[in-house]
Scaffold this active site. Structure first.
Site, PDB file in Angstrom:
ATOM      1  N   LEU A  38      21.895-105.462  -5.198  1.00 34.51           N
ATOM      2  CA  LEU A  38      22.754-104.312  -5.460  1.00 34.51           C
ATOM      3  C   LEU A  38      23.257-103.914  -4.081  1.00 34.51           C
ATOM      4  O   LEU A  38      22.458-103.787  -3.148  1.00 34.51           O
ATOM      5  CB  LEU A  38      21.979-103.150  -6.081  1.00 34.51           C
ATOM      6  CG  LEU A  38      21.544-103.283  -7.528  1.00 34.51           C
ATOM      7  CD1 LEU A  38      20.727-102.063  -7.948  1.00 34.51           C
ATOM      8  CD2 LEU A  38      22.737-103.442  -8.443  1.00 34.51           C
ATOM      9  N   ASP A  39      24.571-103.713  -3.930  1.00 34.25           N
ATOM     10  CA  ASP A  39      25.064-103.354  -2.604  1.00 34.25           C
ATOM     11  C   ASP A  39      24.508-101.996  -2.187  1.00 34.25           C
ATOM     12  O   ASP A  39      23.946-101.259  -2.999  1.00 34.25           O
ATOM     13  CB  ASP A  39      26.594-103.423  -2.532  1.00 34.25           C
ATOM     14  CG  ASP A  39      27.287-102.376  -3.366  1.00 34.25           C
ATOM     15  OD1 ASP A  39      26.992-101.174  -3.191  1.00 34.25           O
ATOM     16  OD2 ASP A  39      28.151-102.744  -4.187  1.00 34.25           O
ATOM     17  N   LYS A  40      24.644-101.696  -0.934  1.00 37.95           N
ATOM     18  CA  LYS A  40      24.011-100.508  -0.357  1.00 37.95           C
ATOM     19  C   LYS A  40      24.413 -99.223  -1.083  1.00 37.95           C
ATOM     20  O   LYS A  40      23.619 -98.298  -1.205  1.00 37.95           O
ATOM     21  CB  LYS A  40      24.366-100.424   1.130  1.00 37.95           C
ATOM     22  CG  LYS A  40      23.558 -99.425   1.890  1.00 37.95           C
ATOM     23  CD  LYS A  40      23.838 -99.552   3.386  1.00 37.95           C
ATOM     24  CE  LYS A  40      23.037 -98.541   4.168  1.00 37.95           C
ATOM     25  NZ  LYS A  40      23.275 -98.636   5.601  1.00 37.95           N
ATOM     26  N   ASP A  41      25.641 -99.156  -1.585  1.00 41.29           N
ATOM     27  CA  ASP A  41      26.143 -97.949  -2.231  1.00 41.29           C
ATOM     28  C   ASP A  41      25.853 -97.883  -3.724  1.00 41.29           C
ATOM     29  O   ASP A  41      26.089 -96.860  -4.354  1.00 41.29           O
ATOM     30  CB  ASP A  41      27.651 -97.822  -2.004  1.00 41.29           C
ATOM     31  CG  ASP A  41      27.993 -97.698  -0.537  1.00 41.29           C
ATOM     32  OD1 ASP A  41      27.220 -97.051   0.204  1.00 41.29           O
ATOM     33  OD2 ASP A  41      29.017 -98.258  -0.118  1.00 41.29           O
ATOM     34  N   ARG A 128      32.690-103.915  -8.382  1.00 40.81           N
ATOM     35  CA  ARG A 128      33.625-103.163  -7.541  1.00 40.81           C
ATOM     36  C   ARG A 128      34.942-103.924  -7.367  1.00 40.81           C
ATOM     37  O   ARG A 128      36.025-103.347  -7.482  1.00 40.81           O
ATOM     38  CB  ARG A 128      32.994-102.865  -6.179  1.00 40.81           C
ATOM     39  CG  ARG A 128      31.854-101.865  -6.269  1.00 40.81           C
ATOM     40  CD  ARG A 128      31.222-101.613  -4.895  1.00 40.81           C
ATOM     41  NE  ARG A 128      30.055-100.781  -4.998  1.00 40.81           N
ATOM     42  CZ  ARG A 128      30.066 -99.460  -5.069  1.00 40.81           C
ATOM     43  NH1 ARG A 128      31.221 -98.816  -5.036  1.00 40.81           N
ATOM     44  NH2 ARG A 128      28.952 -98.771  -5.175  1.00 40.81           N
TER      45      ARG A 128
END
Length: 173
Positions: A38-41, A128
Site C-alpha cells: 500500500l503506498d505511503k498515503d 490512483r
C-alpha cells in the site's frame, strides 16, 4: 493490520516509519513481512505473513484475488468515465484488467464523491493511476478487503490475528 497513512509498506527503512514499526518485534524474528504494498498515503487492510507461497497466491494476478478499496475522488465521474474504468485503462504503457467501480455517495457541491473500487491486480499505485486516467484523482484511499478478508472495525495502526475461518479461506486459494 490497519495501515495508517504515513507508513511505508516495507520490512525496514532507516529514514521512515514502516508498517513493521506497528507490530511487536517478535514477529520480525519469525520472518513476518507485508503481503503486497500500500503506498505511503493509502490506508487500510494489509496482511502480514511469513508464508511465501501464500504471499505469491495473494499478489500474483493469475490468482485473481480481488482487492476492494473505498476512494474519495475529486469530482464525480460521468457514466462514460465509469465505463472506461470498468473496461480497463492504460497506465504505465499497459492496459489494466477490467475493474469494478461504483459511486456510493456524492457530496452536494459535487467537489467529491466516494466510490467503491475492486481490482484484480496490484500494480504500483494502480488505483490512483486508474482514477487519474479518467480525470478524477484520489483525495483519500483505503483498502477495505482482500478477497474475503475484510478490515472491519479494526482501529488504524492496530493489528489482529486471523480467525480460523479466515485461515481456512486462505488455504483454499
Amino acid at each position: 493490520l490497519n495501515k495508517p497513512a504515513g507508513y511505508l509498506t516495507a520490512a525496514d527503512d532507516p529514514r521512515q516509519k514502516t508498517v513493521m514499526d506497528l507490530i511487536p518485534a517478535r514477529y520480525r524474528r519469525f520472518g513476518v513481512m507485508p503481503v503486497g504494498r500500500l503506498d505511503k498515503d493509502t490506508e487500510g487492510l494489509l496482511l502480514l505473513t511469513n508464508d511465501g507461497e501464500l504471499t505469491y497466491k495473494l499478489t500474483h494476478p493469475k490468482h485473481d484475488v480481488e482487492k476492494t478499496y473505498i476512494a474519495k475522488l475529486y469530482g464525480v465521474p460521468d457514466e462514460g468515465a465509469l465505463q472506461k474504468f470498468r473496461r480497463g485503462v492504460v497506465i504505465d504503457g499497459r492496459k489494466t484488467k477490467p475493474a469494478k467501480i461504483q459511486i456510493l455517495e456524492r457530496e452536494k457541491d459535487g467537489r467529491f464523491c466516494t466510490a467503491e473500487i475492486v481490482i484484480h491486480e496490484g500494480r504500483n499505485r494502480q488505483v490512483r493511476k486508474m482514477c487519474e486516467s479518467i480525470k478524477h484523482p484520489v483525495a483519500q484511499l483505503q483498502r477495505v478487503a482482500t478477497g474475503e478478508l475484510t478490515l472491519g472495525d479494526l482501529p488504524k495502526g492496530k493489528y489482529r490475528h486471523l480467525t480460523e475461518k479466515e485461515i481456512r479461506y486462505l488455504k483454499r486459494l
